[in-house]
Write an enzyme that holds these catalytic residues in place. Structure first.
Site: not given
Lengths: 178, 178
Positions: B67, B84, B86, B122
């Protein structure tokens, strides 16, 4: 690059450098970083292989499914990884004539249909004449043994890619482990 | 897209569509394909989660290490995945002023140093004011519980990405499993 350098990398650098040792599976390099320090190329490579061997069968098939067909769509569209482009080029697969390319596409399609993963071969250890023969031969194998054969090819590819990155230094610059 | 369509995909299509459900881990989608047919979004999602849960700790850390930092180098350099980009944009992280960005970079660096993986959140369920507060809070957590928290965030991200792809259809088009 020597192992002192490798062992000093943070995980970001490590994944940048080793993320494609297993084709399109940076997750594996990112997991292997947890096992540092490494005593040499063989030790580093063994951690990649141990991770692959410990995956459930679906995960091992998943690794294979991240590989492109040889002389397939990604090569035609220019979307191969740099490593795969170089390997397929060295095997002469980037300059097939139309008949040979179509023949290989047909065999690749049959193989994918039979096994549920693409035909994986360490292309640098092969050539344009051998690839279709080997593909036709492996198409006749049993699924269980073919999965093992294909994972063995993944390991050969990983070994060659690691050797490209670490070269002679990897043996001469062994470090003391704690 | 409904589940009849999903269940009819060959592995190439499936990895093209679902390869980034878990950030930069197409291996996981490629493994999940082995479990088809899927009865609906929840069933499909549970196979992704089961694969994550079954990995050894190094593999779970490996997922996190694939990530990007929030408002980090990949965002600055334009090398984020589309998903990612967006998500970080929706959380307002693409338009931080310099002070806020530098503050976040500092916290991200501390977090990576402490835990050996990047701060994963998130972003679509958060906003530019909450992100640094949450990062500072989680920086104080114990490594074991923080790993579980971070994997929970990976699952929230996966759920949102699957819902984007499958939307309302996933519930209305349940198929009979054999």
């Amino acid at each position: 690059m020597d192992m002192v350098k490798v062992n000093s990398m943070d995980f970001g650098e490590f994944v940048d450098v080793f993320g494609n040792i297993v084709e399109k599976c940076p997750l594996i390099a990112a997991a292997v970083w947890s096992q540092r320090p490494f005593s040499g190329l063989e030790d580093l490579e063994n951690h990649f292989f141990a991770f692959i061997d410990a995956l459930p069968r679906s995960g091992q098939e998943g690794i294979l499914r991240c590989h492109p067909d040889l002389a397939g769509r990604d090569l035609q569209q220019g979307t191969l990884t740099a490593e795969s482009q170089r390997e397929q080029s060295q095997a002469g697969l980037t300059s097939l004539d139309t008949d040979d390319r179509l023949r290989l596409q047909q065999l690749n399609a049959q193989y994918r249909e039979r096994f549920g993963f693409p035909f994986v071969l360490a292309a640098r250890l092969s050539d344009r004449a051998t690839v279709p023969r080997e593909l036709a031969r492996r198409l006749q194998c049993q699924p269980e043994s073919e999965l093992r054969t294909a994972l063995g090819e993944v390991k050969k590819i990983s070994h060659l890619r690691l050797t490209d990155l670490l070269g002679a230094h990897s043996h001469s610059a062994r470090v003391e482990l704690p």
